[in-house]
Design a protein around this motif. Structure first.
Motif, PDB file in Angstrom:
ATOM      1  N   ALA A  79     100.920  99.939  33.102  1.00 45.17           N
ATOM      2  CA  ALA A  79      99.959 100.129  34.191  1.00 45.17           C
ATOM      3  C   ALA A  79      98.572 100.410  33.647  1.00 45.17           C
ATOM      4  CB  ALA A  79     100.393 101.290  35.083  1.00 45.17           C
ATOM      5  N   ILE A  80      97.600 100.119  34.496  1.00 43.56           N
ATOM      6  CA  ILE A  80      96.213 100.491  34.227  1.00 43.56           C
ATOM      7  C   ILE A  80      95.784 101.386  35.382  1.00 43.56           C
ATOM      8  CG2 ILE A  80      93.833  99.690  34.033  1.00 43.56           C
ATOM      9  CD1 ILE A  80      94.922  97.097  32.840  1.00 43.56           C
ATOM     10  N   SER A  81      95.248 102.537  35.033  1.00 41.72           N
ATOM     11  CA  SER A  81      94.783 103.498  36.026  1.00 41.72           C
ATOM     12  C   SER A  81      93.263 103.416  36.116  1.00 41.72           C
ATOM     13  CB  SER A  81      95.214 104.912  35.620  1.00 41.72           C
ATOM     14  OG  SER A  81      94.818 105.842  36.593  1.00 41.72           O
ATOM     15  N   LEU A  82      92.768 103.241  37.340  1.00 43.75           N
ATOM     16  CA  LEU A  82      91.336 103.100  37.588  1.00 43.75           C
ATOM     17  C   LEU A  82      90.834 104.284  38.396  1.00 43.75           C
ATOM     18  CD1 LEU A  82      91.456  99.363  38.692  1.00 43.75           C
ATOM     19  CD2 LEU A  82      90.918 100.246  36.409  1.00 43.75           C
ATOM     20  N   LYS A  83      89.762 104.913  37.937  1.00 42.87           N
ATOM     21  CA  LYS A  83      89.174 106.044  38.659  1.00 42.87           C
ATOM     22  C   LYS A  83      88.240 105.500  39.730  1.00 42.87           C
ATOM     23  CE  LYS A  83      86.910 110.501  37.962  1.00 42.87           C
ATOM     24  NZ  LYS A  83      85.720 110.519  38.770  1.00 42.87           N
ATOM     25  N   VAL A  84      88.461 105.965  40.955  1.00 44.46           N
ATOM     26  CA  VAL A  84      87.636 105.542  42.085  1.00 44.46           C
ATOM     27  C   VAL A  84      87.044 106.770  42.766  1.00 44.46           C
ATOM     28  CG1 VAL A  84      88.966 103.422  42.481  1.00 44.46           C
ATOM     29  CG2 VAL A  84      89.624 105.508  43.676  1.00 44.46           C
ATOM     30  N   PRO A  85      85.882 106.620  43.410  1.00 39.72           N
ATOM     31  CA  PRO A  85      85.265 107.772  44.072  1.00 39.72           C
ATOM     32  C   PRO A  85      85.915 108.124  45.408  1.00 39.72           C
ATOM     33  CG  PRO A  85      83.850 105.856  44.276  1.00 39.72           C
ATOM     34  CD  PRO A  85      84.998 105.463  43.384  1.00 39.72           C
ATOM     35  N   ASP A  86      86.532 107.133  46.068  1.00 38.09           N
ATOM     36  CA  ASP A  86      87.139 107.357  47.379  1.00 38.09           C
ATOM     37  C   ASP A  86      88.458 106.598  47.438  1.00 38.09           C
ATOM     38  OD1 ASP A  86      87.963 107.268  50.070  1.00 38.09           O
ATOM     39  OD2 ASP A  86      85.887 107.307  50.791  1.00 38.09           O
ATOM     40  N   ILE A  87      89.547 107.304  47.208  1.00 39.81           N
ATOM     41  CA  ILE A  87      90.846 106.634  47.102  1.00 39.81           C
ATOM     42  C   ILE A  87      91.295 106.030  48.430  1.00 39.81           C
ATOM     43  CG2 ILE A  87      92.343 108.633  47.490  1.00 39.81           C
ATOM     44  CD1 ILE A  87      93.998 107.442  45.032  1.00 39.81           C
ATOM     45  N   GLU A  88      90.970 106.661  49.532  1.00 36.40           N
ATOM     46  CA  GLU A  88      91.388 106.115  50.830  1.00 36.40           C
ATOM     47  C   GLU A  88      90.698 104.776  51.094  1.00 36.40           C
ATOM     48  OE1 GLU A  88      93.962 107.255  52.432  1.00 36.40           O
ATOM     49  OE2 GLU A  88      94.101 108.897  50.992  1.00 36.40           O
ATOM     50  N   GLU A  89      89.428 104.703  50.781  1.00 39.26           N
ATOM     51  CA  GLU A  89      88.689 103.448  50.934  1.00 39.26           C
ATOM     52  C   GLU A  89      89.254 102.375  49.995  1.00 39.26           C
ATOM     53  OE1 GLU A  89      84.332 102.264  49.534  1.00 39.26           O
ATOM     54  OE2 GLU A  89      84.292 103.706  51.206  1.00 39.26           O
ATOM     55  N   ALA A  90      89.531 102.755  48.757  1.00 37.66           N
ATOM     56  CA  ALA A  90      90.060 101.808  47.771  1.00 37.66           C
ATOM     57  C   ALA A  90      91.465 101.342  48.162  1.00 37.66           C
ATOM     58  CB  ALA A  90      90.065 102.445  46.384  1.00 37.66           C
ATOM     59  N   LYS A  91      92.307 102.248  48.644  1.00 40.25           N
ATOM     60  CA  LYS A  91      93.653 101.868  49.104  1.00 40.25           C
ATOM     61  C   LYS A  91      93.562 100.854  50.238  1.00 40.25           C
ATOM     62  CE  LYS A  91      96.390 105.295  50.139  1.00 40.25           C
ATOM     63  NZ  LYS A  91      96.913 106.642  50.467  1.00 40.25           N
ATOM     64  N   ALA A  92      92.683 101.114  51.184  1.00 36.79           N
ATOM     65  CA  ALA A  92      92.522 100.199  52.319  1.00 36.79           C
ATOM     66  C   ALA A  92      92.092  98.813  51.846  1.00 36.79           C
ATOM     67  CB  ALA A  92      91.512 100.777  53.315  1.00 36.79           C
ATOM     68  N   GLU A  93      91.189  98.757  50.883  1.00 40.20           N
ATOM     69  CA  GLU A  93      90.740  97.463  50.366  1.00 40.20           C
ATOM     70  C   GLU A  93      91.865  96.738  49.638  1.00 40.20           C
ATOM     71  OE1 GLU A  93      87.457  95.396  47.461  1.00 40.20           O
ATOM     72  OE2 GLU A  93      86.955  97.315  48.402  1.00 40.20           O
ATOM     73  N   MET A  94      92.634  97.473  48.827  1.00 33.71           N
ATOM     74  CA  MET A  94      93.754  96.854  48.110  1.00 33.71           C
ATOM     75  C   MET A  94      94.758  96.272  49.107  1.00 33.71           C
ATOM     76  SD  MET A  94      93.422  97.224  44.699  1.00 33.71           S
ATOM     77  CE  MET A  94      94.979  97.460  43.865  1.00 33.71           C
ATOM     78  N   GLU A  95      95.106  97.055  50.114  1.00 36.78           N
ATOM     79  CA  GLU A  95      96.075  96.591  51.104  1.00 36.78           C
ATOM     80  C   GLU A  95      95.528  95.425  51.919  1.00 36.78           C
ATOM     81  OE1 GLU A  95      96.938 100.562  52.716  1.00 36.78           O
ATOM     82  OE2 GLU A  95      98.971 100.318  51.923  1.00 36.78           O
ATOM     83  N   ALA A  96      94.233  95.423  52.220  1.00 35.79           N
ATOM     84  CA  ALA A  96      93.611  94.311  52.945  1.00 35.79           C
ATOM     85  C   ALA A  96      93.682  93.015  52.136  1.00 35.79           C
ATOM     86  CB  ALA A  96      92.157  94.643  53.278  1.00 35.79           C
ATOM     87  N   ARG A  97      93.742  93.141  50.822  1.00 40.91           N
ATOM     88  CA  ARG A  97      93.861  91.969  49.936  1.00 40.91           C
ATOM     89  C   ARG A  97      95.319  91.541  49.747  1.00 40.91           C
ATOM     90  NH1 ARG A  97      89.420  90.838  46.494  1.00 40.91           N
ATOM     91  NH2 ARG A  97      87.654  92.202  46.902  1.00 40.91           N
ATOM     92  N   GLY A  98      96.238  92.251  50.414  1.00 44.35           N
ATOM     93  CA  GLY A  98      97.650  91.902  50.306  1.00 44.35           C
ATOM     94  C   GLY A  98      98.342  92.519  49.110  1.00 44.35           C
ATOM     95  N   ILE A  99      97.730  93.503  48.480  1.00 43.51           N
ATOM     96  CA  ILE A  99      98.329  94.181  47.329  1.00 43.51           C
ATOM     97  C   ILE A  99      99.097  95.386  47.867  1.00 43.51           C
ATOM     98  CG2 ILE A  99      97.899  95.252  45.091  1.00 43.51           C
ATOM     99  CD1 ILE A  99      95.201  93.675  45.098  1.00 43.51           C
ATOM    100  N   ARG A 100     100.411  95.338  47.702  1.00 43.20           N
ATOM    101  CA  ARG A 100     101.294  96.326  48.323  1.00 43.20           C
ATOM    102  C   ARG A 100     101.257  97.690  47.631  1.00 43.20           C
ATOM    103  NH1 ARG A 100     106.535  93.066  47.569  1.00 43.20           N
ATOM    104  NH2 ARG A 100     105.218  92.199  45.949  1.00 43.20           N
ATOM    105  N   LEU A 101     101.141  98.726  48.442  1.00 42.16           N
ATOM    106  CA  LEU A 101     101.206 100.104  47.972  1.00 42.16           C
ATOM    107  C   LEU A 101     102.657 100.421  47.631  1.00 42.16           C
ATOM    108  CD1 LEU A 101      99.668 102.865  47.649  1.00 42.16           C
ATOM    109  CD2 LEU A 101     100.427 103.352  49.990  1.00 42.16           C
ATOM    110  N   VAL A 102     102.890 100.951  46.419  1.00 41.63           N
ATOM    111  CA  VAL A 102     104.232 101.342  45.989  1.00 41.63           C
ATOM    112  C   VAL A 102     104.453 102.822  46.271  1.00 41.63           C
ATOM    113  CG1 VAL A 102     105.772 101.579  44.001  1.00 41.63           C
ATOM    114  CG2 VAL A 102     104.326  99.561  44.210  1.00 41.63           C
ATOM    115  N   SER A 103     103.478 103.648  45.901  1.00 44.21           N
ATOM    116  CA  SER A 103     103.593 105.084  46.148  1.00 44.21           C
ATOM    117  C   SER A 103     102.214 105.723  46.089  1.00 44.21           C
ATOM    118  CB  SER A 103     104.518 105.745  45.120  1.00 44.21           C
ATOM    119  OG  SER A 103     103.939 105.720  43.833  1.00 44.21           O
ATOM    120  N   ALA A 104     102.133 106.893  46.677  1.00 47.44           N
ATOM    121  CA  ALA A 104     100.894 107.671  46.648  1.00 47.44           C
ATOM    122  C   ALA A 104     101.275 109.135  46.532  1.00 47.44           C
ATOM    123  CB  ALA A 104     100.066 107.425  47.906  1.00 47.44           C
ATOM    124  N   VAL A 105     100.554 109.853  45.678  1.00 49.47           N
ATOM    125  CA  VAL A 105     100.829 111.275  45.482  1.00 49.47           C
ATOM    126  C   VAL A 105      99.512 112.043  45.450  1.00 49.47           C
ATOM    127  CG1 VAL A 105     102.990 110.922  44.225  1.00 49.47           C
ATOM    128  CG2 VAL A 105     100.864 111.074  42.957  1.00 49.47           C
TER     129      VAL A 105
END
Length: 145
Positions: A79-105
């Motif tokens: 895996a590659i871990s990327l630091k983002v300033p706003d994880i909720e915004e980044a999660k929404a963008e990933m999911e909008a691109r069709g990239i499936r969320l596996v887990s969140a902690v």
């Protein structure tokens, strides 16, 4: 999506001690003390190289996600871990691109979200959000360890 930096790289190994010895010698770095995460069935050690960390991870159960990773693909980059300033915004963008969320902690001040490798050319993408130094790196190197 705004990415501040590559935070750390996950490498799954069969023998943590042997891998730590190899990478410390090769890269001239010092790895943290060992951390055992029972829930995820692995132990790990991490070393910072500038702003990026390398996390070596060894499965502790043949049923763990990491043991299955080694069985299917062998040791290596997981895996590659990327630091983002706003994880909720980044999660929404990933999911909008069709990239499936596996887990969140969420652990203390740190938030992480992992996305399916089948949607990202075989690499699990992990997003993380925290202030200042990654809490995992800071905790591993407390008191001069």
């Amino acid at each position: 999506m705004k990415v501040e930096q590559i935070d750390h790289i996950h490498i799954v190994v069969k023998d943590l001690d042997k891998a730590v010895e190899f990478f410390e010698s090769l890269l001239g770095v010092k790895f943290s003390k060992e951390v055992f995460l029972e829930e995820w069935q692995f132990k790990s050690r991490i070393a910072p190289i500038g702003p990026v960390g390398i996390e070596l991870m060894q499965p502790t159960s043949p049923d763990s996600v990491f043991a299955k990773f080694i069985e299917r693909r062998g040791e290596g980059l997981q895996a590659i871990s990327l630091k983002v300033p706003d994880i909720e915004e980044a999660k929404a963008e990933m999911e909008a691109r069709g990239i499936r969320l596996v887990s969140a902690v969420e652990v203390g001040r740190m938030k992480e979200a992992q996305f399916h490798p089948k949607d990202a050319y075989g690499v699990l993408i992990e997003l993380c959000q925290y202030q200042a130094v990654h809490p995992g790196i800071a905790a591993c190197f407390e008191k001069g360890e």
